[in-house]
Write an enzyme that holds these catalytic residues in place. Sequence first.
Site, PDB file in Angstrom:
ATOM      1  N   ASN A 127       0.820  -1.234  -0.147  1.00  0.00           N
ATOM      2  CA  ASN A 127      -0.016   0.081  -0.127  1.00  0.00           C
ATOM      3  C   ASN A 127       0.757   1.174  -0.047  1.00  0.00           C
ATOM      4  OD1 ASN A 127      -1.632  -2.137   2.395  1.00  0.00           O
ATOM      5  ND2 ASN A 127      -2.752  -1.398   0.308  1.00  0.00           N
TER       6      ASN A 127
ATOM      7  N   VAL B 293       1.362   7.154   0.299  1.00  0.00           N
ATOM      8  CA  VAL B 293       0.681   6.147   1.075  1.00  0.00           C
ATOM      9  C   VAL B 293      -0.746   6.030   0.886  1.00  0.00           C
ATOM     10  CG1 VAL B 293      -0.043   5.535   3.438  1.00  0.00           C
ATOM     11  CG2 VAL B 293       1.981   6.681   3.001  1.00  0.00           C
ATOM     12  N   CYS B 294      -1.245   4.700   0.398  1.00  0.00           N
ATOM     13  CA  CYS B 294      -2.526   4.349  -0.001  1.00  0.00           C
ATOM     14  C   CYS B 294      -3.022   4.162   1.582  1.00  0.00           C
ATOM     15  CB  CYS B 294      -2.688   3.335  -0.760  1.00  0.00           C
ATOM     16  SG  CYS B 294      -4.330   2.761  -0.858  1.00  0.00           S
ATOM     17  N   LEU B 295      -3.839   4.888   2.154  1.00  0.00           N
ATOM     18  CA  LEU B 295      -4.061   4.499   3.612  1.00  0.00           C
ATOM     19  C   LEU B 295      -5.765   5.204   3.843  1.00  0.00           C
ATOM     20  CD1 LEU B 295      -3.404   3.481   6.000  1.00  0.00           C
ATOM     21  CD2 LEU B 295      -2.684   5.809   6.795  1.00  0.00           C
TER      22      LEU B 295
ATOM     23  N   LEU C  65      -0.872  -0.244  -4.177  1.00  0.00           N
ATOM     24  CA  LEU C  65       0.051   0.869  -4.888  1.00  0.00           C
ATOM     25  C   LEU C  65       1.297   0.188  -5.404  1.00  0.00           C
ATOM     26  CD1 LEU C  65      -0.289   4.125  -2.607  1.00  0.00           C
ATOM     27  CD2 LEU C  65      -1.243   3.655  -5.024  1.00  0.00           C
TER      28      LEU C  65
END
Length: 183
Positions: free
Chosen positions: A76, A84-86, A120
């Site tokens: 991620n 950051v894919c959060l 990601l």
Amino acid sequence: MSSPSKRREMDLMKLMMSDYKVEMVNDGMQEFFVEFKGPTESIYQGGVWKVRVELPDAYPYKSPSIGFINKIYHPNVDEMSGSVCLDVINQTWSPMFDLVNVFEVFLPQLLLYPNPSDPLNGEAAALMMRDRSAYEQKVKEYCEKYAKPEDAGITPEDKSSDEELSEEEHDSGDEAILGNPDP
């Protein structure tokens, strides 16, 4: 406490008082770097990352932008940009959260519980799903290669560079002068 600038200032001070090393980018309080350590008892333990934080004008009503500066292997996190894919930060952010939450809860949770179904880094996600032990080994290799304190731009605090230099000069000089003792 109604103004976003006061809240930004208070959250930043709270983060600094929580023993995080914070490095301001300029005089404003909108962009800064934070030293982040991998969670204990995880495959990221021992890793140290420099994390870039950018607070939007509408903070805390709009979430901060978070990105790793030194490389991290994670499904991620984009390997090239460090983005950051959060979900909590990007979509479900609430003004109730603060910067300490990001570093004490959100990022540790992200590292402990990656989501390979929303990647990601497609390679990391595929490896994690296909061969968990190979994935964990690659994470550890990245930690050793890219996530040492010096990779995050952190210098040891116990000595200044001047002290190290003068110590080195004395050590090398002493050895050359001393030589072998007389019989």
